[in-house]
Design an enzyme around this catalytic site. Structure first.
Site, mmCIF file in Angstrom:
data_model
loop_
_atom_site.group_PDB
_atom_site.id
_atom_site.type_symbol
_atom_site.label_atom_id
_atom_site.label_comp_id
_atom_site.label_asym_id
_atom_site.label_seq_id
_atom_site.Cartn_x
_atom_site.Cartn_y
_atom_site.Cartn_z
ATOM 1 N N SER A 643 0.886 -1.265 -0.017
ATOM 2 C CA SER A 643 0.029 0.080 0.044
ATOM 3 C C SER A 643 1.011 1.183 0.172
ATOM 4 O O SER A 643 1.978 1.167 0.327
ATOM 5 C CB SER A 643 -0.881 0.067 1.291
ATOM 6 O OG SER A 643 -1.877 -1.030 1.204
ATOM 7 N N HIS A 662 -7.164 5.194 -6.055
ATOM 8 C CA HIS A 662 -7.673 4.823 -4.770
ATOM 9 C C HIS A 662 -7.057 3.239 -4.342
ATOM 10 O O HIS A 662 -7.391 3.053 -3.252
ATOM 11 C CB HIS A 662 -9.159 4.632 -4.646
ATOM 12 C CG HIS A 662 -9.897 3.469 -5.086
ATOM 13 N ND1 HIS A 662 -9.816 3.183 -6.303
ATOM 14 C CD2 HIS A 662 -10.730 2.513 -4.384
ATOM 15 C CE1 HIS A 662 -10.583 1.888 -6.446
ATOM 16 N NE2 HIS A 662 -11.196 1.715 -5.447
#
Length: 673
Positions: A643, A662
Site C-alpha cells: 500500500s 484509490h
C-alpha cells in the site's frame, strides 16, 4: 483485489511525489468532464416572426385562387378591400384589431353580393388550405430555441368568433405570441412592437424581426430592432445565420449547435461519405451535436435525405487503477459546473457503496513487537469487528441513534464516546457533511443500515495490520507520526454498507423517471442522472451526504473496536499504544469544491468513484497538521503488493481537480476473484 483480516509482513510505503502521482503504475491520474453553457459572440436574445408569408405560406395565392374561381382579374380583392379599407379605423383595420369578427367585418363592408361571396371564399381558402407551416421555418424556430434564443410570433390576425383567432400554428413553438386582434393594435403601428419587447423582457437592439412586408420591417428598424425582409426561406435562414454566426438548420430533438471545443473537420467527413457510400456531398453537410452524452460527444449528420449519428471518442486520462464498473468506470472523476442549469448529478458517478473509504491508524509498535502475538491479535480483531455478508454490529444503536448519526457523522461518535477529538481533524470533510438530511434516506435504507453499524462487510473490504517498509520523504512521514521502518499501522477499508447501497438504488429509480420528464438520455441505466437543481438532484445529494456520514460513523466505530482489540492483546491503553488516525479518505463521493478552470474560479460538483481526493499543501480544506505536506492520500495494495501513502500536489490539482487513484486496481473480475 483480494483481502484478508491480517496480512503477514504487509508493507506500507510512504511516498511524496513531486508531480501527479505516478508511483509504480506509470499512468497519470483521472479524467474530468465539465459541461459548458452555450455562448456566442452575437448579442441577440430574441427573434420575432410574422405568421402569414413567413411561418405560414403567403396568403396572396389564396387571394389569387378566389379571384380566379370568380373570373376576376388578379388583385381585385387587394385593391377593393384590403388597400381601400386598410387604415386603422377602416373595416380591415378594425378586423385586425379584434374589434369585429369576420362575419361582422363582411357586414360592415356592405359589398355587392358577388364580392361578399368572393371574400368569403378567400377566408375559407385561407382557413382550410393555408394552415400547414413551412417546414424549414419550423426547423429554424426549433434551432433558435435550442440555443436559448427567445422566439416570438407577432402577427396581424383576426377573430373567427368572439373568443378564437385564426391560429393554425402550435403555440408551444413560441415563447410569446402577440396577435393584433388580442391587443387592439397592429403593425406597422409602433405600439405593438413596444408591447412585444415588453413581453419578451429584452431591449430593441437585442431583437431581430422577420416579416414579408417591407413597411413592417422598416418600422422595426426605426425602433432600433434588426430586421430581415422575408423573400424565401433559404434567403431568410442565410441572413439570420450571418447575423448570429451559427448554423440554423437540421434540428433534431435534443440537438444544439456544435460547441467550439468539439468541432471537427466536416470536409474530411464529406470526402469519406462520398468515397465509401458514393454520396453527393457538394451541397455540404448539416452537423449538429446532441446536448447530452458529453463524455462521448455525439453528432447528428444530414447529407441530402440521408441521416447519420456520429459518436466521437473523448479525450480522457485514466487513473492508474481504472477498471470497469457499474455506470461509471471505477477510477473515474467527473466535475460539473454548479452554475450551469444543465449540470447533472449521477449516483453512478459516486457508486453504490457511498463514502467507501480508507483509514490509516498508526501505532508505536514495531514489527518485532507484534510478531509473537500475530495469531492472538488477528483473533482479537476478528472477535471485535464483525465481518462478512449480512454481519451485524455489536454497538448498541436505536432508530433514534441512527437518525442522529446520519445527520451528525463523526460528531455522533464523539458524543457517544466512540471517537477521540483529534480523530475528527484527520478525516476528509472533518467526518461530517453538513447538508445531510436523514429524511432523504428511505425507511428501507435505514432498516438495512441499523444492524450493520460497526461492521466491515465483505468483498474487497478489510481491516489489516501493516508494516512500514520504506520511507521516501522523512519530513512528510514524521508529520504523519511515522518515524521509522518497521512501524506497525492498521488500515481499515469499508463504507456505508447496505444503507449506502439502498440510497443509490432509490436515487437511480427516481432519476430514471426524472430523465424521461427532462428528456435526458444516457446509454446505460446505471448512468441515470438528474440536473443538480432538480428536486431529484437535491434529494440525492442530501441522502448521499447522510450515507457518507454513516460511513464515517462506521469506520469510527471500527477504529474504536480496533483500539479495544490492541489494548486487550498488549494489556495497555489505546492512547499509550499511540493508536491515532493518520488520515481517513473517501473514494466514492460527490462534493462541491472550488477549482480553477480556464483561469477562472468555478464552483464544481466533483464526483469521485474509485478515486481519491488529493489536495496540495496550503489548501484550506486540509488539516493544519498537513498544511506543509499536502493532504495524505491512502492507496490500498493487494495481499502481495504494497500500500502507499501519498500526498497531494499542485500539479495534480491543476490536471485532475486534485484527484488520484484509490487502490491497486483489478486483474480479475469480482466473480473470478
Amino acid at each position: 483485489m483480494t483481502s484478508a483480516l491480517l496480512r503477514s509482513n504487509f508493507t506500507v510505503k510512504f511516498l511524496l511525489p513531486r508531480g501527479v502521482s505516478y508511483g509504480k503504475y506509470g499512468l497519470k491520474s483521472s479524467y474530468y468532464l465539465v459541461r459548458e453553457c452555450r455562448s456566442y459572440k452575437h448579442t441577440v436574445k430574441g427573434v420575432v416572426f410574422d405568421m402569414g408569408g413567413v411561418v405560414l405560406p403567403s396568403p396572396f395565392p389564396a387571394l389569387g385562387k378566389a379571384e380566379k374561381d370568380f373570373g376576376l382579374p388578379s388583385g381585385t380583392i387587394a385593391q377593393m378591400v384590403i388597400k381601400k379599407y386598410s387604415d386603422d379605423n377602416g373595416p380591415w383595420g378594425v378586423l385586425e384589431k379584434g374589434e369585429v369578427t369576420i362575419d361582422e367585418f363582411q357586414e360592415k363592408l356592405k359589398l355587392p353580393s358577388m364580392m361578399t361571396k368572393l371574400l368569403a371564399r378567400f377566408f375559407d381558402t385561407m382557413h382550410t388550405g393555408y394552415t400547414e407551416p413551412l417546414p424549414e421555418m419550423i426547423d429554424l424556430i426549433k434551432c433558435l430555441r435550442a440555443e436559448g434564443i427567445l422566439v416570438a410570433l407577432l402577427t396581424n390576425n383576426w377573430l373567427l368568433d368572439k373568443e378564437n383567432t385564426f391560429m393554425p400554428l402550435d403555440r408551444s413553438l413560441f415563447d410569446q405570441i402577440i396577435e393584433s386582434a388580442r391587443v387592439n393594435c397592429r403593425k406597422p403601428g409602433e405600439k405593438i412592437y413596444n408591447l412585444t419587447l415588453e413581453k419578451l423582457g429584452i431591449d430593441a437592439a437585442e431583437v431581430i424581426f422577420i416579416d414579408d412586408m417591407a413597411r413592417n420591417v422598416e418600422t422595426a428598424k426605426s425602433l432600433g430592432w434588426q430586421g430581415i425582409e422575408f423573400k424565401t426561406s433559404k434567403q431568410t435562414i442565410e441572413d439570420l445565420e450571418k447575423i448570429l454566426g451559427i448554423p440554423l438548420q437540421g434540428y433534431v430533438r435534443g440537438s444544439v449547435v456544435v460547441k467550439e471545443k468539439l468541432k471537427f473537420d466536416t470536409k474530411s467527413l464529406a470526402e469519406y461519405l462520398k468515397k465509401t457510400l458514393n454520396m453527393e456531398t457538394d451541397g455540404g453537410l448539416i452537423v449538429r451535436q446532441f446536448e447530452h452524452g458529453q463524455s462521448n460527444p455525439t453528432y447528428y449528420i444530414k447529407c441530402d435525405d440521408a441521416e447519420f449519428v456520429l459518436r466521437k471518442k473523448p479525450k480522457s486520462v485514466g487513473l492508474p487503477d481504472v477498471h470497469s464498473g457499474y455506470g461509471f468506470a471505477i477510477g473515474n472523476m467527473a466535475a460539473f459546473d454548479m452554475n450551469d442549469p444543465n449540470a447533472v448529478v449521477s449516483p453512478g458517478g459516486v457508486g453504490f457503496d457511498i463514502n467507501c473509504g480508507v483509514r490509516l491508524i498508526r501505532t508505536n509498535l514495531d514489527e518485532k513487537d507484534v510478531a509473537p502475538w500475530k495469531e492472538q491479535l488477528a483473533q482479537s480483531l476478528f472477535n471485535h469487528i464483525p465481518v462478512g455478508v449480512g454481519s451485524k454490529g455489536i454497538i448498541p444503536m436505536t432508530a433514534k441513534d441512527l437518525e442522529e448519526a446520519l445527520e451528525m457523522g463523526i460528531d455522533w461518535s464523539l458524543r457517544e464516546g466512540y471517537a477521540w477529538a483529534e480523530d475528527k481533524e484527520h478525516c476528509e470533510e472533518y467526518g461530517r457533511m453538513l447538508q445531510a438530511d436523514s429524511s432523504k434516506v428511505s425507511p428501507r435504507a435505514k432498516k438495512r443500515g441499523l444492524p450493520q453499524l460497526g461492521t466491515l462487510g465483505a468483498g474487497n473490504h478489510y481491516a489489516e495490520i501493516q508494516v512500514v517498509d520504506e520511507i521516501f520523504d522523512n519530513f512528510a512521514a514524521k508529520k504523519m507520526g511515522v518515524d521509522h521502518i518497521g512501524q506497525v499501522c492498521v488500515m481499515i477499508h469499508s463504507g456505508s454498507r447496505g444503507l449506502g447501497h439502498q440510497v443509490a438504488t432509490d436515487a437511480l429509480v427516481s432519476m430514471e423517471k426524472a430523465m424521461k420528464r427532462d428528456e435526458i438520455t444516457v446509454n446505460d441505466r446505471q448512468l441515470a442522472c438528474a440536473t443538480i437543481g432538480s428536486q431529484e438532484g437535491k434529494d440525492y445529494l442530501k441522502g448521499m451526504a447522510a450515507a457518507a456520514n454513516y460511513a464515517w460513523v462506521n469506520r469510527s466505530t471500527m477504529t474504536f473496536l480496533t483500539r479495544q482489540a490492541f489494548a486487550k492483546v498488549f494489556q495497555s491503553t489505546p492512547d499509550d499504544l499511540d493508536l491515532h488516525i493518520i488520515y481517513d479518505v473517501s473514494h466514492n463521493i460527490a462534493k462541491v469544491e472550488q477549482h480553477m478552470l480556464d483561469n477562472k474560479q468555478k464552483t464544481l460538483l466533483v464526483h469521485r468513484k474509485g478515486s481519491t481526493r488529493a489536495f496540495p499543501p496550503h489548501h484550506p480544506l486540509i488539516p493544519v497538521d498537513y498544511q506543509l505536506t499536502g493532504q495524505p492520500v491512502l492507496i490500498g495494495g493487494t495481499m502481495g503488493t504494497c500500500s502507499y501513502v501519498l500526498t497531494g500536489t499542485e500539479k495534480g490539482m491543476s490536471e485532475t481537480f486534485g484527484t488520484t487513484c484509490h487502490g491497486a486496481g483489478r486483474a480479475l473480475s469480482r466473480a473470478k476473484s
